[in-house]
Motif scaffolding. Sequence first.
Motif, PDB file in Angstrom:
ATOM      1  N   HIS A 173      15.785  -8.041 -20.957  1.00 38.72           N
ATOM      2  CA  HIS A 173      15.240  -9.321 -20.500  1.00 38.72           C
ATOM      3  C   HIS A 173      15.514  -9.381 -19.006  1.00 38.72           C
ATOM      4  O   HIS A 173      16.629  -9.119 -18.562  1.00 38.72           O
ATOM      5  N   TRP A 181      20.739 -10.341 -28.947  1.00 36.96           N
ATOM      6  CA  TRP A 181      20.717 -10.063 -27.510  1.00 36.96           C
ATOM      7  C   TRP A 181      22.132 -10.154 -26.953  1.00 36.96           C
ATOM      8  O   TRP A 181      22.931 -10.971 -27.387  1.00 36.96           O
ATOM      9  N   CYS A 202      18.833 -16.918 -22.400  1.00 33.26           N
ATOM     10  CA  CYS A 202      19.262 -16.420 -21.099  1.00 33.26           C
ATOM     11  C   CYS A 202      20.051 -17.519 -20.377  1.00 33.26           C
ATOM     12  O   CYS A 202      19.549 -18.631 -20.207  1.00 33.26           O
ATOM     13  N   LEU A 214      15.560 -16.139 -26.353  1.00 35.51           N
ATOM     14  CA  LEU A 214      15.272 -14.723 -26.575  1.00 35.51           C
ATOM     15  C   LEU A 214      14.817 -14.508 -28.012  1.00 35.51           C
ATOM     16  O   LEU A 214      15.369 -15.107 -28.935  1.00 35.51           O
TER      17      LEU A 214
END
Length: 111
Positions: free
Chosen positions: A12, A38, A74, A81
Amino acid sequence: MKSTDSLQSHLHECDQMPRSGVSICSGEAYFEDKDLGWLLIIERLASEEDLQENHHLEEVGESIWTTALEIKCCPYCAAVLPDARARSLADDFGYFIHIDSSGWLGLHRSF
């Protein structure tokens, strides 16, 4: 860790992230684990000065330490995400790890 090509496909990126030392990638790409979501990866890489101070380090850019935290969005741009997990377990969320590769942590701690 997987190859750089595989890692690049699961990154990302956003404009608000620091340019070095921080990345966001899927756990599958970084640790080859499909049950991780993530990860926010924070890494300290060796500089020329670090090589002079620590005989355990061999080259500039070598990892001194890495911290990985499982995240859902994020922290820089707030983008949610996409689910990167093979299975989604709310009770199993929040994986983190700190890997110290310096071999000298105890010598330079200040309390």
